[in-house]
Design a protein around this motif. Structure first.
Motif, PDB file in Angstrom:
ATOM      1  N   ARG A 148      16.936  64.801  60.147  1.00  0.00           N
ATOM      2  CA  ARG A 148      17.974  63.928  59.606  1.00  0.00           C
ATOM      3  C   ARG A 148      19.321  64.365  60.147  1.00  0.00           C
ATOM      4  NH1 ARG A 148      16.775  59.508  58.086  1.00  0.00           N
ATOM      5  NH2 ARG A 148      16.706  58.951  55.913  1.00  0.00           N
ATOM      6  N   THR A 149      20.199  63.403  60.358  1.00  0.00           N
ATOM      7  CA  THR A 149      21.536  63.723  60.837  1.00  0.00           C
ATOM      8  C   THR A 149      22.543  62.826  60.144  1.00  0.00           C
ATOM      9  OG1 THR A 149      22.891  64.059  62.796  1.00  0.00           O
ATOM     10  CG2 THR A 149      21.469  62.140  62.804  1.00  0.00           C
ATOM     11  N   HIS A 150      23.762  63.296  60.063  1.00  0.00           N
ATOM     12  CA  HIS A 150      24.842  62.520  59.442  1.00  0.00           C
ATOM     13  C   HIS A 150      25.939  62.307  60.474  1.00  0.00           C
ATOM     14  CE1 HIS A 150      22.940  62.935  55.569  1.00  0.00           C
ATOM     15  NE2 HIS A 150      22.817  64.221  55.787  1.00  0.00           N
ATOM     16  N   MET A 151      25.974  61.104  61.027  1.00  0.00           N
ATOM     17  CA  MET A 151      26.998  60.715  61.999  1.00  0.00           C
ATOM     18  C   MET A 151      27.174  59.211  61.847  1.00  0.00           C
ATOM     19  SD  MET A 151      26.988  60.985  66.204  1.00  0.00           S
ATOM     20  CE  MET A 151      27.060  62.743  66.345  1.00  0.00           C
ATOM     21  N   SER A 152      28.406  58.765  61.850  1.00  0.00           N
ATOM     22  CA  SER A 152      28.632  57.324  61.699  1.00  0.00           C
ATOM     23  C   SER A 152      28.216  56.595  62.973  1.00  0.00           C
ATOM     24  CB  SER A 152      30.103  57.044  61.394  1.00  0.00           C
ATOM     25  OG  SER A 152      30.901  57.323  62.527  1.00  0.00           O
ATOM     26  N   LEU A 153      27.861  55.337  62.817  1.00  0.00           N
ATOM     27  CA  LEU A 153      27.456  54.529  63.964  1.00  0.00           C
ATOM     28  C   LEU A 153      28.600  54.395  64.965  1.00  0.00           C
ATOM     29  CD1 LEU A 153      25.452  52.708  65.462  1.00  0.00           C
ATOM     30  CD2 LEU A 153      26.246  50.812  64.033  1.00  0.00           C
ATOM     31  N   SER A 154      29.818  54.206  64.482  1.00  0.00           N
ATOM     32  CA  SER A 154      30.951  54.042  65.400  1.00  0.00           C
ATOM     33  C   SER A 154      31.186  55.309  66.208  1.00  0.00           C
ATOM     34  CB  SER A 154      32.209  53.649  64.635  1.00  0.00           C
ATOM     35  OG  SER A 154      32.536  54.630  63.685  1.00  0.00           O
ATOM     36  N   LYS A 155      31.063  56.466  65.585  1.00  0.00           N
ATOM     37  CA  LYS A 155      31.244  57.731  66.305  1.00  0.00           C
ATOM     38  C   LYS A 155      30.122  57.928  67.330  1.00  0.00           C
ATOM     39  CE  LYS A 155      32.937  61.429  64.308  1.00  0.00           C
ATOM     40  NZ  LYS A 155      33.120  62.641  63.486  1.00  0.00           N
ATOM     41  N   ALA A 156      28.906  57.586  66.937  1.00  0.00           N
ATOM     42  CA  ALA A 156      27.760  57.704  67.843  1.00  0.00           C
ATOM     43  C   ALA A 156      27.914  56.764  69.041  1.00  0.00           C
ATOM     44  CB  ALA A 156      26.466  57.413  67.095  1.00  0.00           C
ATOM     45  N   LYS A 157      28.321  55.511  68.767  1.00  0.00           N
ATOM     46  CA  LYS A 157      28.520  54.554  69.860  1.00  0.00           C
ATOM     47  C   LYS A 157      29.616  55.020  70.802  1.00  0.00           C
ATOM     48  CE  LYS A 157      28.918  50.155  68.943  1.00  0.00           C
ATOM     49  NZ  LYS A 157      29.123  48.868  68.271  1.00  0.00           N
ATOM     50  N   ASN A 158      30.736  55.508  70.256  1.00  0.00           N
ATOM     51  CA  ASN A 158      31.834  55.977  71.105  1.00  0.00           C
ATOM     52  C   ASN A 158      31.397  57.151  71.976  1.00  0.00           C
ATOM     53  OD1 ASN A 158      33.703  54.097  70.272  1.00  0.00           O
ATOM     54  ND2 ASN A 158      34.481  55.369  68.612  1.00  0.00           N
ATOM     55  N   LEU A 159      30.650  58.080  71.395  1.00  0.00           N
ATOM     56  CA  LEU A 159      30.183  59.240  72.157  1.00  0.00           C
ATOM     57  C   LEU A 159      29.280  58.803  73.306  1.00  0.00           C
ATOM     58  CD1 LEU A 159      30.182  62.355  72.268  1.00  0.00           C
ATOM     59  CD2 LEU A 159      28.174  62.298  70.810  1.00  0.00           C
ATOM     60  N   LEU A 160      28.342  57.918  73.028  1.00  0.00           N
ATOM     61  CA  LEU A 160      27.418  57.448  74.069  1.00  0.00           C
ATOM     62  C   LEU A 160      28.121  56.562  75.098  1.00  0.00           C
ATOM     63  CD1 LEU A 160      24.172  56.720  72.029  1.00  0.00           C
ATOM     64  CD2 LEU A 160      24.723  58.711  73.423  1.00  0.00           C
ATOM     65  N   GLN A 161      29.052  55.723  74.641  1.00  0.00           N
ATOM     66  CA  GLN A 161      29.780  54.872  75.587  1.00  0.00           C
ATOM     67  C   GLN A 161      30.606  55.714  76.546  1.00  0.00           C
ATOM     68  OE1 GLN A 161      31.897  52.368  72.840  1.00  0.00           O
ATOM     69  NE2 GLN A 161      30.335  50.780  72.861  1.00  0.00           N
ATOM     70  N   ASN A 162      31.245  56.762  76.051  1.00  0.00           N
ATOM     71  CA  ASN A 162      32.017  57.653  76.924  1.00  0.00           C
ATOM     72  C   ASN A 162      31.102  58.412  77.872  1.00  0.00           C
ATOM     73  OD1 ASN A 162      34.433  56.874  75.752  1.00  0.00           O
ATOM     74  ND2 ASN A 162      34.407  58.539  74.264  1.00  0.00           N
ATOM     75  N   TYR A 163      29.945  58.795  77.400  1.00  0.00           N
ATOM     76  CA  TYR A 163      28.994  59.555  78.228  1.00  0.00           C
ATOM     77  C   TYR A 163      28.392  58.688  79.330  1.00  0.00           C
ATOM     78  CZ  TYR A 163      24.873  62.326  79.442  1.00  0.00           C
ATOM     79  OH  TYR A 163      23.910  63.025  80.122  1.00  0.00           O
ATOM     80  N   VAL A 164      28.033  57.462  78.980  1.00  0.00           N
ATOM     81  CA  VAL A 164      27.358  56.569  79.922  1.00  0.00           C
ATOM     82  C   VAL A 164      28.352  55.748  80.738  1.00  0.00           C
ATOM     83  CG1 VAL A 164      25.734  54.639  80.075  1.00  0.00           C
ATOM     84  CG2 VAL A 164      25.304  56.477  78.481  1.00  0.00           C
ATOM     85  N   GLY A 165      29.527  55.479  80.158  1.00  0.00           N
ATOM     86  CA  GLY A 165      30.510  54.626  80.835  1.00  0.00           C
ATOM     87  C   GLY A 165      30.213  53.157  80.635  1.00  0.00           C
ATOM     88  N   MET A 166      29.753  52.803  79.454  1.00  0.00           N
ATOM     89  CA  MET A 166      29.371  51.424  79.160  1.00  0.00           C
ATOM     90  C   MET A 166      30.214  50.935  77.986  1.00  0.00           C
ATOM     91  SD  MET A 166      25.485  50.375  78.339  1.00  0.00           S
ATOM     92  CE  MET A 166      25.088  48.920  77.418  1.00  0.00           C
ATOM     93  N   LYS A 167      30.671  49.712  78.068  1.00  0.00           N
ATOM     94  CA  LYS A 167      31.473  49.132  76.991  1.00  0.00           C
ATOM     95  C   LYS A 167      30.779  47.890  76.463  1.00  0.00           C
ATOM     96  CE  LYS A 167      34.855  52.003  77.000  1.00  0.00           C
ATOM     97  NZ  LYS A 167      34.840  53.009  75.948  1.00  0.00           N
ATOM     98  N   GLU A 168      30.902  47.679  75.158  1.00  0.00           N
ATOM     99  CA  GLU A 168      30.311  46.509  74.538  1.00  0.00           C
ATOM    100  C   GLU A 168      31.189  45.300  74.818  1.00  0.00           C
ATOM    101  OE1 GLU A 168      28.334  45.274  70.274  1.00  0.00           O
ATOM    102  OE2 GLU A 168      29.688  46.983  70.384  1.00  0.00           O
TER     103      GLU A 168
END
Length: 159
Positions: free
Chosen positions: A110-130
């Motif tokens: 189990r982990t506690h991280m907000s969806l917005s924080k998770a999306k921002n982290l992955l978007q910065n890592y991958v270089g993809m924007k919604e």
């Protein structure tokens, strides 16, 4: 406030944080309004982690929900303490061992991280924007094209 974000350990792109972010995105994708984007973000992050050597393709599992009731396999990828499934490539069938059915007893931590924080982290890592869909312009309702029937007395013509 800016110092707090910089020092926050969940904002760093470590393998464990990225795996946690993928877990959160994957969990939310099942009920999201735009699941395609979240699944694509997960897939690209996993592919990049594998290419960088931070994640490992373990093998193939039979899918729990195959398309069109046909047998289908998914690639099991381990990243940090987490395991994920992603669609296989043709090379995966040649290079990876088949592990059979999915082990139902294992669960990711189990982990506690907000969806917005998770999306921002992955978007910065991958270089993809919604892609934000622009609001649809106002279109007035179409006028009625239906006309009521005209009833004539018996024997009269319709001309």
């Amino acid at each position: 406030m800016d110092d707090h974000n910089r020092l926050d350990p969940t904002n760093q792109s470590t393998t464990e944080n990225l795996a946690r972010a993928i877990y959160v995105v994957n969990r939310h994708a099942k009920t999201a309004t735009n699941p395609k984007y979240l699944y694509e973000l997960k897939k690209r992050a996993l592919i990049k982690l594998v290419h960088e050597g931070k994640a490992k393709k373990e093998g193939l599992h039979f899918s729990n929900n195959p398309k069109f009731s046909k047998q289908q396999s998914d690639v099991l990828v381990s990243a940090g303490d987490y395991y994920f499934h992603m669609p296989p490539t043709k090379n995966d069938f040649v290079q990876l061992p088949h592990l059979g059915s999915l082990n139902q007893t294992y669960r990711n931590p189990r982990t506690h991280m907000s969806l917005s924080k998770a999306k921002n982290l992955l978007q910065n890592y991958v270089g993809m924007k919604e892609a934000k869909h622009p609001p649809k312009p106002y279109q007035p309702k179409k006028t009625r094209t239906y006309q009521k029937p005209v009833f004539k007395k018996l024997g009269e013509s319709y001309n």
